[in-house]
Design an enzyme around this catalytic site. Structure first.
Site, PDB file in Angstrom:
ATOM      1  N   GLY A 217      36.024  49.430 136.286  1.00 56.64           N
ATOM      2  CA  GLY A 217      37.387  49.730 135.471  1.00 56.64           C
ATOM      3  C   GLY A 217      37.571  51.212 135.318  1.00 56.64           C
ATOM      4  N   GLY A 222      34.812  53.647 131.036  1.00 58.07           N
ATOM      5  CA  GLY A 222      33.406  53.829 131.598  1.00 58.07           C
ATOM      6  C   GLY A 222      32.737  54.661 130.854  1.00 58.07           C
ATOM      7  N   GLU A 239      31.939  51.738 138.543  1.00 55.78           N
ATOM      8  CA  GLU A 239      32.915  51.668 139.586  1.00 55.78           C
ATOM      9  C   GLU A 239      33.995  52.036 139.078  1.00 55.78           C
ATOM     10  OE1 GLU A 239      32.398  50.981 142.987  1.00 55.78           O
ATOM     11  OE2 GLU A 239      30.074  50.682 142.798  1.00 55.78           O
ATOM     12  N   CYS A 273      41.940  49.680 143.536  1.00 57.27           N
ATOM     13  CA  CYS A 273      41.389  50.978 143.067  1.00 57.27           C
ATOM     14  C   CYS A 273      41.366  52.016 144.253  1.00 57.27           C
ATOM     15  CB  CYS A 273      39.924  50.678 142.715  1.00 57.27           C
ATOM     16  SG  CYS A 273      38.960  49.765 143.768  1.00 57.27           S
TER      17      CYS A 273
END
Ligand code: NAD
Length: 485
Positions: A217, A222, A239, A273
């Protein structure tokens, strides 16, 4: 607005459009979370997750879940993101199956102790790396590829012999609800459980002690995840995202480059992403590239992409509004229109974009492609290096030296030369970020390794016990030690 039944893609996918009526994800009662995680802890402590057969059974269950429910999975993805069936099949269903089958095929080999050499100092002896699971793993998934970004790490954690709590994104509510229904049907409650919900439920989940947290996310959350993990000294894989640059050199084949860039950018309506976030185009090809990008958009999605069955939707109104504000950052070459009610945002290319404009400040994460002019590779490399390390970098150049310059002098999670994000599809290339784009990696064997502790073991026999190690320490022993080490 495009309704059901309009148009048909070559792949025979259903008509476009995400759900217009809001779908809400379930919310797991906070009071039940400790007990739920406790059940997974007991499952792990029972020792049965360590055997090859148990692990194979979990992978087989994952494969059965995907195969037997493909229609429902694709429908949930359509409701959440208006995801065209082919994109759902390729990037979610088949991708997950491919990773699961690869793990199933390789698992027995990965479980064998890996032999390494033993130096003179430790002779006689045998040195091996023994795979052991970590324990209870928490997988927190985002909404953009809500099926595969939850299933692949979850199945990897099970293959490595862990038990798993899976937290799908509440933003992709239909997929979250589907997980809540399907996971208990295919997995034992002491192997994998689902926790549904948003910030409240995830915060409660993060209070629990895990042995690994795998989060996908944005970087702001994070940081929240990493802070929560620190309380229990839990390792994390993060990630994350970032602004993945894309340089186009005069030595590139512009027709192919335009097609590949447009595909990589507008796939999933830009909510990828690793989508090329912005283009740095060499001044000598800038104008021609713009023309070709505009022509490609038309070729892919027709004169009115809103009617195309092959084009997705923005995940929700909040993100739609955020993206619409970015359209003012440059002059529209193609696209530039949107419809909040149906969450449609046209595939858009912008020119005359200032590096200080809003569209260049944050990860775009939508179908807006700013094209900036640069004088050449030197300027592009220094532009990239002045910014945070991106998740991916793309360079389109027929001249191999140009590509090598980018590989050697910039830092990013990964690189694809002359295409967009296909490095992800290579199981032997670990996928992950660096710096602001994340830490840790997975895909292929690195998924298994991420959820494993490779325990170093040295096995010595009793015979042969030279006194060199033991006191009294003499000059002679010291000389010998210097020779041996
Ligand atoms: P999101 O909003 O779904 O959030 C991700 C997860 O975090 C969800 O499960 C959510 O419930 C949870 N969460 C949200 N707020 C929280 C909080 N305060 N505390 C605890 N948990 C919380 O997804 P997103 O962050 O909007 O996802 C988009 C971002 O993810 C982009 O930056 C994108 O680049 C990145 N991304 C990275 C990868 C990758 O593989 N590196 C893949 C997909 C997306």
């Amino acid at each position: 607005m495009v309704g059901a039944g309009q148009g048909a893609s070559a792949a025979g996918s259903a008509a476009p459009g995400a759900a217009t009526a809001p779908v809400t994800a379930g919310a797991t009662p906070v009071a039940s979370i400790a007990e739920l995680v406790g059940g997974l802890r007991a499952g792990y402590d029972s020792g049965r997750t360590r055997g090859l057969e148990w692990r194979r059974k979990q992978l087989a269950a994952g494969i059965a879940l995907v195969k037997e429910n493909e229609r429902e999975i694709l429908e949930a993805l359509r409701v959440d993101l208006g995801k065209p069936a082919l994109e759902g099949v390729m990037a979610e269903v088949s991708y997950t199956l491919g990773e699961a089958r690869f793990m199933l095929k390789k698992l027995a080999g990965w479980l064998k102790p890996r032999k390494v050499s033993t130096p003179m100092m430790a002779q006689p002896g045998k040195s091996v790396l023994v795979q052991e699971p970590l324990g209870v793993v928490c997988v927190i998934a985002p909404w953009n590829y809500p099926f595969q970004l939850a299933m692949v790490p979850a199945l990897g954690a099970l293959a490595a012999g862990n038990t798993v709590v899976l937290k799908p994104s509440e933003v992709s509510a239909a997929t979250s609800n589907l997980f809540a229904r399907l996971i208990p049907r295919y997995f034992d409650s002491s192997a994998m459980r689902v926790v549904e919900g948003g910030v409240v439920e995830t915060s409660a989940l993060l209070e629990q002690r895990f042995d690994h947290i795998f989060y996908t996310g944005n970087g702001a959350v994070g940081r929240v995840v990493m802070a929560a993990a620190a309380k229990h000294l839990t390792p994390v894989t993060l990630e994350l995202g970032g602004k993945s640059p894309c340089y186009v050199d005069p030595s590139a084949d512009l027709d192919v480059a335009a097609r590949r860039i447009a595909w990589g950018k507008f796939y999933n309506a830009g909510q990828t992403c690793v989508a090329p976030d912005y283009i740095l185009a060499h001044a000598s090809v800038h104008d021609r590239l713009l023309e070709k990008l505009a022509a490609t958009v038309k070729q892919f999605y027709g004169a009115d992409p809103q009617r195309s069955p092959d084009y997705g939707r923005i995940v929700n109104q909040r993100h739609h509004r955020r993206l619409m504000k970015l359209l003012g950052s440059g002059d529209v070459v193609v696209g530039g229109t949107g419809d909040e009610a149906t969450r449609y945002l046209a595939p858009t290319v912008l020119k005359n974009v200032s590096p200080d404009s809003p569209v260049m400040a944050e990860e775009i994460f939508g179908p807006i492609l700013p094209v900036l002019k640069v004088s050449g590779p030197e300027e592009a490399i220094s532009f990239v290096n002045r910014r945070e390390k991106p998740l991916a970098l793309y360079v389109f150049a027929g001249d191999r030296d140009v590509a090598e310059q980018f590989i050697a002098r910039t830092s990013s999670g990964g690189v694809t030369v002359n295409h967009a994000w296909l490095h992800l599809a290579v199981p032997e290339l670990p996928f992950g970020g660096v710096g602001e784009s994340g830490m840790g990696a997975y895909h292929g064997q690195s998924t298994f390794d991420t959820f494993s502790h490779m325990k170093p073991v040295l096995k010595k026999p009793f015979l042969f016990d030279p006194s060199i190690l033991y006191p009294p320490y003499t000059e002679g022993k010291q000389k010998m030690i210097r020779k041996l080490l």
